[in-house]
Write a protein that holds these residues in place. Structure first.
Motif, mmCIF file in Angstrom:
data_model
loop_
_atom_site.group_PDB
_atom_site.id
_atom_site.type_symbol
_atom_site.label_atom_id
_atom_site.label_comp_id
_atom_site.label_asym_id
_atom_site.label_seq_id
_atom_site.Cartn_x
_atom_site.Cartn_y
_atom_site.Cartn_z
ATOM 1 N N LEU A 69 -62.137 -19.366 -91.056
ATOM 2 C CA LEU A 69 -63.515 -18.835 -91.065
ATOM 3 C C LEU A 69 -64.547 -19.955 -91.075
ATOM 4 O O LEU A 69 -65.617 -19.831 -90.500
ATOM 5 C CB LEU A 69 -63.736 -17.898 -92.264
ATOM 6 N N ASN A 73 -67.036 -19.901 -88.164
ATOM 7 C CA ASN A 73 -68.498 -19.839 -88.331
ATOM 8 C C ASN A 73 -69.185 -20.998 -87.641
ATOM 9 O O ASN A 73 -70.295 -20.876 -87.158
ATOM 10 C CB ASN A 73 -68.861 -19.780 -89.815
ATOM 11 N N ARG A 164 -63.651 -5.277 -81.596
ATOM 12 C CA ARG A 164 -64.388 -5.250 -82.884
ATOM 13 C C ARG A 164 -65.490 -6.298 -82.913
ATOM 14 O O ARG A 164 -66.641 -6.030 -83.254
ATOM 15 C CB ARG A 164 -63.398 -5.504 -84.022
ATOM 16 N N GLU A 165 -65.168 -7.524 -82.544
ATOM 17 C CA GLU A 165 -66.070 -8.662 -82.780
ATOM 18 C C GLU A 165 -67.218 -8.801 -81.775
ATOM 19 O O GLU A 165 -68.310 -9.233 -82.150
ATOM 20 C CB GLU A 165 -65.256 -9.965 -82.777
ATOM 21 N N ALA A 168 -69.942 -6.365 -82.639
ATOM 22 C CA ALA A 168 -70.300 -6.542 -84.062
ATOM 23 C C ALA A 168 -71.174 -7.774 -84.264
ATOM 24 O O ALA A 168 -72.154 -7.755 -85.010
ATOM 25 C CB ALA A 168 -69.030 -6.655 -84.911
ATOM 26 N N PHE A 169 -70.853 -8.864 -83.561
ATOM 27 C CA PHE A 169 -71.659 -10.081 -83.742
ATOM 28 C C PHE A 169 -73.019 -9.975 -83.038
ATOM 29 O O PHE A 169 -73.985 -10.605 -83.462
ATOM 30 C CB PHE A 169 -70.894 -11.310 -83.242
ATOM 31 N N TYR A 172 -74.880 -8.220 -85.578
ATOM 32 C CA TYR A 172 -75.012 -9.152 -86.712
ATOM 33 C C TYR A 172 -76.278 -10.009 -86.571
ATOM 34 O O TYR A 172 -77.132 -10.051 -87.439
ATOM 35 C CB TYR A 172 -73.763 -10.013 -86.678
ATOM 36 N N SER A 207 -73.027 -4.921 -89.196
ATOM 37 C CA SER A 207 -72.032 -5.342 -88.187
ATOM 38 C C SER A 207 -70.666 -4.730 -88.481
ATOM 39 O O SER A 207 -69.951 -4.302 -87.580
ATOM 40 C CB SER A 207 -71.942 -6.868 -88.152
ATOM 41 N N TRP A 208 -70.293 -4.656 -89.767
ATOM 42 C CA TRP A 208 -68.975 -4.065 -90.079
ATOM 43 C C TRP A 208 -68.960 -2.564 -89.831
ATOM 44 O O TRP A 208 -67.996 -1.994 -89.340
ATOM 45 C CB TRP A 208 -68.573 -4.378 -91.518
ATOM 46 N N ARG A 261 -67.636 -6.287 -99.768
ATOM 47 C CA ARG A 261 -67.426 -7.704 -99.410
ATOM 48 C C ARG A 261 -68.507 -8.182 -98.446
ATOM 49 O O ARG A 261 -69.021 -9.289 -98.563
ATOM 50 C CB ARG A 261 -66.056 -7.852 -98.734
ATOM 51 N N VAL A 265 -70.784 -11.844 -98.871
ATOM 52 C CA VAL A 265 -70.267 -12.873 -97.948
ATOM 53 C C VAL A 265 -71.335 -13.283 -96.942
ATOM 54 O O VAL A 265 -71.629 -14.465 -96.756
ATOM 55 C CB VAL A 265 -69.028 -12.340 -97.184
ATOM 56 N N ASN A 266 -71.970 -12.312 -96.335
ATOM 57 C CA ASN A 266 -72.923 -12.632 -95.272
ATOM 58 C C ASN A 266 -74.297 -13.008 -95.800
ATOM 59 O O ASN A 266 -75.046 -13.721 -95.146
ATOM 60 C CB ASN A 266 -72.965 -11.479 -94.275
HETATM 61 N N1 LIG Z 1 -66.385 -7.883 -87.615
HETATM 62 C C1 LIG Z 1 -67.622 -8.214 -87.978
HETATM 63 N N2 LIG Z 1 -68.393 -7.328 -88.550
HETATM 64 N N3 LIG Z 1 -68.066 -9.463 -87.731
HETATM 65 C C2 LIG Z 1 -69.435 -9.898 -88.136
HETATM 66 C C3 LIG Z 1 -69.432 -10.448 -89.514
HETATM 67 C C4 LIG Z 1 -68.439 -11.579 -89.649
HETATM 68 C C5 LIG Z 1 -68.514 -12.312 -90.982
HETATM 69 N N4 LIG Z 1 -67.999 -13.672 -90.824
HETATM 70 C C6 LIG Z 1 -67.687 -11.570 -92.069
HETATM 71 O O1 LIG Z 1 -66.566 -11.963 -92.295
HETATM 72 O O2 LIG Z 1 -68.154 -10.596 -92.632
#
Ligand SMILES: NC(=[NH2+])NCCC[C@H](N)C(=O)O
Length: 302
Positions: A69, A73, A164-165, A168-169, A172, A207-208, A261, A265-266
């Motif tokens: 990560l 990142n 997913r990503e 999502a990003f 984000y 984003s999640w 989480r 985290v974010n």
């Molecule tokens: N799958 C996602 N939502 N990615 C965007 C957030 C990613 C971020 N690094 C986390 O772990 O929360």
């Protein structure tokens, strides 16, 4: 350019430390047997892991995301910053595009990293308990999978990871840009840090939430075969079996822990990145408005 990568590194490490216990609970809940569930819910899962495996049980598999990560990142913030500079204009569409590009590119590292993390988090639990410990650590896990299944094996779940990503990003970075502008995160604002933390946390949650069903399927496909028996033939088979057995609620398994989480985290990641960039650019004597690239004018890269 290097500054974006360095900022991402720092932000990533901060985020992993804060969030890994929540991620371990998420994966255990997503993958546990519905016939003989080990955990009744998020809190019971937390409690059971601490009681049966000590607090360290919550940090199982942290090696892979701490290495991965932090590097991921660095890729994410480095790619996003540079794509924004290339796109030229700082618009919501470009924020989404630059974030999506970063999300897709980082899957090259994210997918194998999450495969190792998922398997380490599940090893020795539930239906995997009876199996002898397959892997010594995250790296050993990837080496063994590569030796047995080759490149295809360590990229198991790549398509669902991309599904997913990538969006999502995009969400984000778009959410963070929108919130930091709406809240007015100016350097001379005495509430700037709480505002950055709030904007970062909410961006992680948005984003999640946006692609969570893809995360459930990805976890199941990456866990498949840990006990030696492959249950799914592919994405659609996994979706069909999951829906047939558990209904649509299967796509909310582990969501509470994920959102618990995602905020800290974010919040830590975005605030660390933004403050680091602000400090380093101030050290460089700031950037003259006329030279400022689109990303430089964003509150998120003050
Ligand atoms: N799958 C996602 N939502 N990615 C965007 C957030 C990613 C971020 N690094 C986390 O772990 O929360």
């Amino acid at each position: 350019m290097a500054l974006d990568f360095a900022a991402g590194c720092l932000g990533g490490a901060a985020g992993v430390l804060v969030g890994h216990p929540f991620d371990t609970v998420k994966v255990r809940l997503q993958v546990q047997s519905v016939d003989k569930p080990l955990y009744r819910g998020t809190f019971h899962c937390f409690q059971s892991i601490v009681r049966q495996e000590s607090v360290l049980g919550l940090f199982k598999g942290i090696g892979s995301p701490m290495m991965g990560l932090t590097f991921i990142n660095a890729i994410v913030f480095g790619v996003q910053g540079n794509v924004m500079r290339r796109l030229g204009k700082d618009t919501p569409q470009n924020q989404f595009l630059a974030g999506s590009a970063a999300g897709a590119i980082q899957c090259v590292v994210c997918c194998p990293m999450e495969l190792a993390k998922t398997r380490m988090q599940l090893q020795g639990t539930g239906e995997y308990k009876s199996k002898k410990r397959l892997y010594k650590n995250s790296l050993d896990c990837l080496v063994r999978i590569y030796q047995k299944e080759g490149v295809r094996g360590i990229n198991r779940g790549m398509l669902t990871t991309l599904m997913r990503e990538t969006p999502a990003f995009g969400i984000y970075f778009l959410t963070y840009d929108y919130l930091t502008r709406s809240l007015g995160c100016d350097p001379d604002d005495s509430y700037m840090i709480p505002k950055l933390l709030f904007a970062g946390g909410m961006s992680g949650i948005a984003s999640w939430l946006s692609t969570y069903p893809a995360d459930v399927i990805k976890s199941r496909l990456q866990a498949d075969g840990v006990g030696g028996v492959n249950q799914y033939k592919g994405i659609m088979d996994c979706v069909q079996q999951s829906l047939a057995k558990e209904g649509w609620r299967v796509f909310t398994r582990g969501l509470t822990s994920t959102l618990l989480r995602a905020f800290p985290v974010n919040a830590a990641t975005f605030a660390t990145v933004t403050l680091f960039l602000m400090y380093m650019r101030a050290e460089e004597g700031g950037v003259k408005e006329c030279e400022a690239s689109p990303t430089m004018q964003q509150p998120s890269s003050l």
